[in-house]
Design an enzyme around this catalytic site. Structure first.
Site, PDB file in Angstrom:
ATOM      1  N   CYS A   2       0.833  -1.182   0.000  1.00  0.00           N
ATOM      2  CA  CYS A   2       0.000   0.000   0.000  1.00  0.00           C
ATOM      3  C   CYS A   2       0.887   1.258   0.000  1.00  0.00           C
ATOM      4  O   CYS A   2       1.879   1.321   0.722  1.00  0.00           O
ATOM      5  CB  CYS A   2      -0.930   0.087   1.202  1.00  0.00           C
ATOM      6  SG  CYS A   2      -2.126  -1.235   1.273  1.00  0.00           S
ATOM      7  N   ARG A  27       4.162  -0.530  -4.723  1.00  0.00           N
ATOM      8  CA  ARG A  27       3.828  -1.012  -3.375  1.00  0.00           C
ATOM      9  C   ARG A  27       2.524  -1.798  -3.338  1.00  0.00           C
ATOM     10  O   ARG A  27       2.195  -2.413  -2.330  1.00  0.00           O
ATOM     11  CB  ARG A  27       3.707   0.179  -2.412  1.00  0.00           C
ATOM     12  CG  ARG A  27       4.958   0.985  -2.286  1.00  0.00           C
ATOM     13  CD  ARG A  27       4.745   2.142  -1.340  1.00  0.00           C
ATOM     14  NE  ARG A  27       4.582   1.701   0.026  1.00  0.00           N
ATOM     15  CZ  ARG A  27       5.566   1.470   0.868  1.00  0.00           C
ATOM     16  NH1 ARG A  27       6.803   1.639   0.476  1.00  0.00           N
ATOM     17  NH2 ARG A  27       5.326   1.062   2.089  1.00  0.00           N
ATOM     18  N   TRP A  74      -2.626  -2.826  -1.668  1.00  0.00           N
ATOM     19  CA  TRP A  74      -2.278  -4.242  -1.738  1.00  0.00           C
ATOM     20  C   TRP A  74      -3.142  -4.891  -0.657  1.00  0.00           C
ATOM     21  O   TRP A  74      -2.923  -4.675   0.535  1.00  0.00           O
ATOM     22  CB  TRP A  74      -0.788  -4.444  -1.441  1.00  0.00           C
ATOM     23  CG  TRP A  74      -0.345  -5.864  -1.573  1.00  0.00           C
ATOM     24  CD1 TRP A  74       0.084  -6.494  -2.716  1.00  0.00           C
ATOM     25  CD2 TRP A  74      -0.264  -6.843  -0.525  1.00  0.00           C
ATOM     26  NE1 TRP A  74       0.404  -7.795  -2.440  1.00  0.00           N
ATOM     27  CE2 TRP A  74       0.205  -8.040  -1.110  1.00  0.00           C
ATOM     28  CE3 TRP A  74      -0.549  -6.836   0.833  1.00  0.00           C
ATOM     29  CZ2 TRP A  74       0.404  -9.209  -0.376  1.00  0.00           C
ATOM     30  CZ3 TRP A  74      -0.356  -7.996   1.565  1.00  0.00           C
ATOM     31  CH2 TRP A  74       0.122  -9.160   0.966  1.00  0.00           C
ATOM     32  N   ASN A 100      -1.698   2.329   5.452  1.00  0.00           N
ATOM     33  CA  ASN A 100      -0.819   1.232   5.037  1.00  0.00           C
ATOM     34  C   ASN A 100      -0.464   0.477   6.299  1.00  0.00           C
ATOM     35  O   ASN A 100       0.008   1.069   7.267  1.00  0.00           O
ATOM     36  CB  ASN A 100       0.443   1.817   4.376  1.00  0.00           C
ATOM     37  CG  ASN A 100       1.551   0.781   4.234  1.00  0.00           C
ATOM     38  OD1 ASN A 100       1.271  -0.392   4.025  1.00  0.00           O
ATOM     39  ND2 ASN A 100       2.790   1.219   4.359  1.00  0.00           N
ATOM     40  N   GLY A 101      -0.704  -0.843   6.305  1.00  0.00           N
ATOM     41  CA  GLY A 101      -0.384  -1.645   7.487  1.00  0.00           C
ATOM     42  C   GLY A 101      -1.537  -2.562   7.840  1.00  0.00           C
ATOM     43  O   GLY A 101      -2.432  -2.795   7.016  1.00  0.00           O
ATOM     44  N   GLU A 491      17.665 -18.238  -6.249  1.00  0.00           N
ATOM     45  CA  GLU A 491      17.277 -16.929  -6.768  1.00  0.00           C
ATOM     46  C   GLU A 491      16.686 -17.047  -8.180  1.00  0.00           C
ATOM     47  O   GLU A 491      15.694 -16.399  -8.503  1.00  0.00           O
ATOM     48  CB  GLU A 491      18.496 -15.987  -6.751  1.00  0.00           C
ATOM     49  CG  GLU A 491      18.282 -14.600  -7.294  1.00  0.00           C
ATOM     50  CD  GLU A 491      17.184 -13.791  -6.586  1.00  0.00           C
ATOM     51  OE1 GLU A 491      16.692 -14.207  -5.532  1.00  0.00           O
ATOM     52  OE2 GLU A 491      16.807 -12.749  -7.148  1.00  0.00           O
ATOM     53  N   LYS A 495      12.925 -15.847  -9.116  1.00  0.00           N
ATOM     54  CA  LYS A 495      12.616 -14.863 -10.167  1.00  0.00           C
ATOM     55  C   LYS A 495      11.581 -15.426 -11.119  1.00  0.00           C
ATOM     56  O   LYS A 495      10.630 -14.766 -11.489  1.00  0.00           O
ATOM     57  CB  LYS A 495      13.879 -14.498 -10.984  1.00  0.00           C
ATOM     58  CG  LYS A 495      14.883 -13.605 -10.334  1.00  0.00           C
ATOM     59  CD  LYS A 495      14.457 -12.176 -10.136  1.00  0.00           C
ATOM     60  CE  LYS A 495      13.747 -11.928  -8.857  1.00  0.00           C
ATOM     61  NZ  LYS A 495      14.453 -11.823  -7.643  1.00  0.00           N
ATOM     62  N   GLU A 498       8.032 -15.746  -9.539  1.00  0.00           N
ATOM     63  CA  GLU A 498       7.433 -14.439  -9.243  1.00  0.00           C
ATOM     64  C   GLU A 498       6.767 -13.797 -10.449  1.00  0.00           C
ATOM     65  O   GLU A 498       5.698 -13.227 -10.332  1.00  0.00           O
ATOM     66  CB  GLU A 498       8.523 -13.452  -8.790  1.00  0.00           C
ATOM     67  CG  GLU A 498       8.909 -13.573  -7.359  1.00  0.00           C
ATOM     68  CD  GLU A 498       9.917 -12.508  -6.993  1.00  0.00           C
ATOM     69  OE1 GLU A 498       9.621 -11.703  -6.120  1.00  0.00           O
ATOM     70  OE2 GLU A 498      11.023 -12.472  -7.594  1.00  0.00           O
ATOM     71  N   HIS A 514      18.221 -37.017  -3.348  1.00  0.00           N
ATOM     72  CA  HIS A 514      17.470 -37.228  -2.110  1.00  0.00           C
ATOM     73  C   HIS A 514      16.014 -36.789  -2.247  1.00  0.00           C
ATOM     74  O   HIS A 514      15.371 -36.499  -1.249  1.00  0.00           O
ATOM     75  CB  HIS A 514      18.159 -36.491  -0.958  1.00  0.00           C
ATOM     76  CG  HIS A 514      19.569 -36.949  -0.767  1.00  0.00           C
ATOM     77  ND1 HIS A 514      19.902 -38.100  -0.104  1.00  0.00           N
ATOM     78  CD2 HIS A 514      20.736 -36.423  -1.224  1.00  0.00           C
ATOM     79  CE1 HIS A 514      21.210 -38.261  -0.139  1.00  0.00           C
ATOM     80  NE2 HIS A 514      21.747 -37.248  -0.809  1.00  0.00           N
ATOM     81  N   LYS A 614       6.213  -4.702  -3.581  1.00  0.00           N
ATOM     82  CA  LYS A 614       7.664  -4.550  -3.463  1.00  0.00           C
ATOM     83  C   LYS A 614       8.138  -4.487  -2.015  1.00  0.00           C
ATOM     84  O   LYS A 614       9.133  -5.093  -1.660  1.00  0.00           O
ATOM     85  CB  LYS A 614       8.077  -3.276  -4.206  1.00  0.00           C
ATOM     86  CG  LYS A 614       9.539  -2.995  -4.178  1.00  0.00           C
ATOM     87  CD  LYS A 614      10.146  -3.196  -5.532  1.00  0.00           C
ATOM     88  CE  LYS A 614      11.639  -3.284  -5.488  1.00  0.00           C
ATOM     89  NZ  LYS A 614      12.126  -4.599  -5.866  1.00  0.00           N
TER      90      LYS A 614
HETATM   91  C1  F6R Z   1      12.058 -10.926  -4.894  1.00  0.00           C
HETATM   92  C2  F6R Z   1      11.753  -9.835  -4.017  1.00  0.00           C
HETATM   93  C3  F6R Z   1      11.443 -10.135  -2.598  1.00  0.00           C
HETATM   94  C4  F6R Z   1      12.297  -9.240  -1.690  1.00  0.00           C
HETATM   95  C5  F6R Z   1      11.892  -9.438  -0.228  1.00  0.00           C
HETATM   96  C6  F6R Z   1      12.751  -8.631   0.712  1.00  0.00           C
HETATM   97  O1  F6R Z   1      12.238 -10.512  -6.211  1.00  0.00           O
HETATM   98  O2  F6R Z   1      11.762  -8.697  -4.394  1.00  0.00           O
HETATM   99  O3  F6R Z   1      11.644 -11.478  -2.303  1.00  0.00           O
HETATM  100  O4  F6R Z   1      13.626  -9.555  -1.888  1.00  0.00           O
HETATM  101  O5  F6R Z   1      10.549  -9.055  -0.063  1.00  0.00           O
HETATM  102  O6  F6R Z   1      12.614  -7.269   0.476  1.00  0.00           O
HETATM  103  P1  F6R Z   1      13.645  -6.241   1.085  1.00  0.00           P
HETATM  104  O7  F6R Z   1      14.964  -6.537   0.455  1.00  0.00           O
HETATM  105  O8  F6R Z   1      13.111  -4.911   0.711  1.00  0.00           O
HETATM  106  O9  F6R Z   1      13.684  -6.473   2.561  1.00  0.00           O
END
Ligand code: F6R
Length: 619
Positions: A2, A27, A74, A100-101, A491, A495, A498, A514, A614
């Site tokens: 948000c 956000r 969000w 927001n929260g 990672e 990616k 996501e 395993h 984000k």
């Molecule tokens: C993946 C992604 C999330 C952030 C995670 C931590 O692409 O963006 O997994 O890495 O939410 O966010 P920060 O780094 O802002 O604490």
């Protein structure tokens, strides 16, 4: 999670709010709304869906007011809908609130308010805030907000307006970010700096339990007991242009392409005459000399950077190091004490679980170090020391450049600590730094190969889609890596899932037998990171085992690898040659691009993938 914006001034508030919200859309983007005061009446417009839907509606009937609040959502409580979108009103329709929260005690408060006759229209937790303000309103919005926030449990950043007080916007924060933007004859509040950067570079970062009142001529900040707080403003050093697409189709691609330059700038900034400097770091060298263990916590991509950190820190500083996801750390009973260097890694510096983990580590007496991208963020301010990654604003929800910047800082920190503690000799240090300095150029070399839209990864993504649709109507990816590139397997998988919503799992290759090997038939695609000398033969054996079961293999190998052609792999991606210590910085780039091109082939919204936000500021 948000985004909120508040504005008061002389400009058209609608334009300012929409601009600010567009900068905060990363956000959350399931609905958006604004409430603008015009002729002592609230003009409320909110719509489910992306901000552009709201903007189209507003275009037809623009509001002329010069004060208002806005929100991009969000969803936490209640599905995305016009009704659940913010702002939320009280019963009189005079008070509007954006939030927001999460208000954890909202059901208890709602019960009381319902008994008192308040009428609720949404399923949100937020709506209780407008009704509480209504309950306590006796002609002064600030006083009513101040009484309200004392009753709230949970996390919040709020902004509120009252139609009969068209000369103030009131805000408050507790565990959700809120900043103030200072202008001439106008002032702003927002969840994050980009929302105000089109208008001002002077900002104040608010702390928990602070209430702000914005008027046209100034800003007052008070604590919950009504004491005035004086705070210094900071000047933002980066330009809003950095948060724009600059001709790229997606922020994600732009940010992938920026990675070589970010590491290059970081080395220019941090290496002075062969010495590593962390100017902003408030922790003394003597403190770094005495601790006996290192703990790293982070979430998501930052956690993967932390996992790589463990490999390099243990190897070059020779100190035990463990890594945890923040959400796990905070609910177990970890052995963290004054002998622990506690490192929290976070792009946004606002991730709720990471912030809570940091506070817990402080409570247990650890020395805490934040590795953050967002300057002035909560984690940056609350850690004993901070090192900034200076990767510039990361707008795409899927993190890319923040990751490589975090890795690069972890290398520098490792070498810094290794030298300080005598674990790295001066000649060794010289060699390490010389090799590290080659990395940015090689990253850029690799990136430039992929600037051709008909590159091999785009072609593989195309084949995957065809294969996925025509043959199986479903498929998935397995990513295998070993040692220092095992976190990159995690990672790469993260990616892909996501942004393409395709099931993907990262695994240490040695663990394949395993369990995951049971999945292998002609269906899954297996990405094998086979760049490292130390574990190369082992990875070749894994590839053989996959091929023996008809699996499809994409192998990432070092440029000039002659061996791989004898192993019947389906696709090959070459990585420039570098000491394997630094290979994670290069290997991750094709993994990011693979995710990007697969999502693009499927036509998904790459920068704003479904269900994600984000900055995860709620638990
Ligand atoms: C993946 C992604 C999330 C952030 C995670 C931590 O692409 O963006 O997994 O890495 O939410 O966010 P920060 O780094 O802002 O604490």
């Amino acid at each position: 999670m948000c985004g909120i914006v508040g504005y008061i001034g002389t400009r058209n508030a609608q334009g300012v709010l929409l601009k600010g919200l567009s900068r905060l859309e990363y956000r959350g983007y399931d609905s958006a709304g604004v409430a603008i005061i015009e002729s002592r009446k609230l003009n409320l417009v909110k719509r489910q869906g992306k901000l552009r839907i709201l903007a189209d509606v507003l275009k037809d009937d623009p509001s002329k007011g010069t004060i208002g609040i806005g929100h991009t959502r969000w969803a936490t409580h209640g599905v995305p809908s016009d009704t659940n979108a913010h702002p939320h009103l009280d019963c009189t329709g005079k008070i509007a609130v954006v939030h927001n929260g999460i208000i954890e005690n909202y059901l208890d408060l709602k019960k009381i308010l319902l008994k008192e006759g308040h009428k609720f229209v949404s399923e949100t937790d937020t709506e209780i805030i407008s009704h509480l303000i209504e309950k306590y309103y006796k002609g002064n919005l600030e006083t009513a907000v101040s009484r309200t926030v004392k009753l709230l449990k949970g996390s919040y950043a709020i902004a509120a307006v009252h139609s009969l007080e068209p000369d103030k916007v009131v805000g408050a924060r507790c565990d959700s970010p809120l900043i103030v933007g200072l202008g001439e004859g106008e002032n702003f509040m927002a969840s994050d700096v980009p929302a105000v950067l089109d208008f001002t570079k002077e900002v104040i970062y608010l702390d928990n339990h602070e209430i702000i009142v914005l008027t046209r001529s100034g800003v007052t900040i008070k604590d919950y007991d009504g004491r005035t707080i004086s705070k210094k403003s900071s000047t933002i050093k980066w330009d809003i242009k950095q948060a724009e697409k600059s001709g790229y189709e997606h922020f994600m691609l732009k940010e992938i392409y920026e990675q070589g330059d970010i590491v290059s700038n970081m080395l220019d900034e941090r290496l002075r005459a062969g010495k590593i400097s962390f100017e902003e770091l408030a922790i003394k060298a003597s403190a770094f000399k005495r601790f006996k263990k290192i703990a790293i916590v982070a979430c998501g991509t930052a956690y993967h950077a932390g996992l790589t950190g463990k490999y390099i820190l243990e190897e070059y500083v020779r100190i035990p190091c463990w890594v945890d996801t923040s959400s796990e750390f905070r609910y177990r009973n970890p052995i963290v004490d004054k002998d622990t260097l506690f490192i929290v890694i976070s792009q946004s510096g606002e991730t709720a679980d990471s912030l809570a983990a940091l506070r817990e580590a402080k409570r247990r007496g650890a020395v805490t170090l934040g590795i953050c991208n967002a300057v002035g963020s909560s984690i940056a301010r609350e850690s004993d020391g901070v090192i900034y990654t200076h990767a510039g604003p990361e707008i795409a929800v899927a993190s890319t450049k923040a990751y490589t910047a975090q890795l690069a800082i972890l290398y520098l920190l490792t070498f810094y600590l290794g030298k300080l503690r005598g674990a790295i000799s001066p000649p060794k240090m010289k060699k390490l730094i010389a090799e590290f300095k080659r990395a940015p150029e090689l990253m850029n070399e690799l990136i430039s190969e992929y600037k051709d839209p008909y590159n091999n990864i785009a072609a593989y993504a195309s084949e995957f889609k065809r294969y996925y649709y025509e043959k199986h109507n479903k498929s998935y990816f397995l990513y295998l890596g070993r040692n220092i590139n095992y976190p990159n397997a995690l990672e790469g998988a993260l990616k892909l899932k996501e942004i393409s919503y395709i099931s993907a799992e990262g695994y240490p290759a040695g663990e394949m037998k395993h369990g995951p090997i049971a999945l292998i038939d002609e269906n899954p695609w297996v990405v094998c990171i086979a760049t490292q000398a130390k574990t190369y033969d082992k990875m070749l054996s894994n590839i053989q085992e996959i091929k023996a079961r008809s699996g499809i293999v994409i192998a990432l190998v070092t440029e000039g690898d002659k061996e791989i052609q004898h192993h019947n792999v389906n696709y090959v991606i070459e990585i420039p040659k570098i000491d394997e210590l630094f290979s994670p910085l290069l290997v991750v780039i094709p993994l990011q691009l693979l995710a990007y091109y697969v999502a693009k082939k499927f036509g998904y919204d790459i920068d704003q993938p479904r269900n994600l936000a984000k900055s995860v500021t709620v638990e």
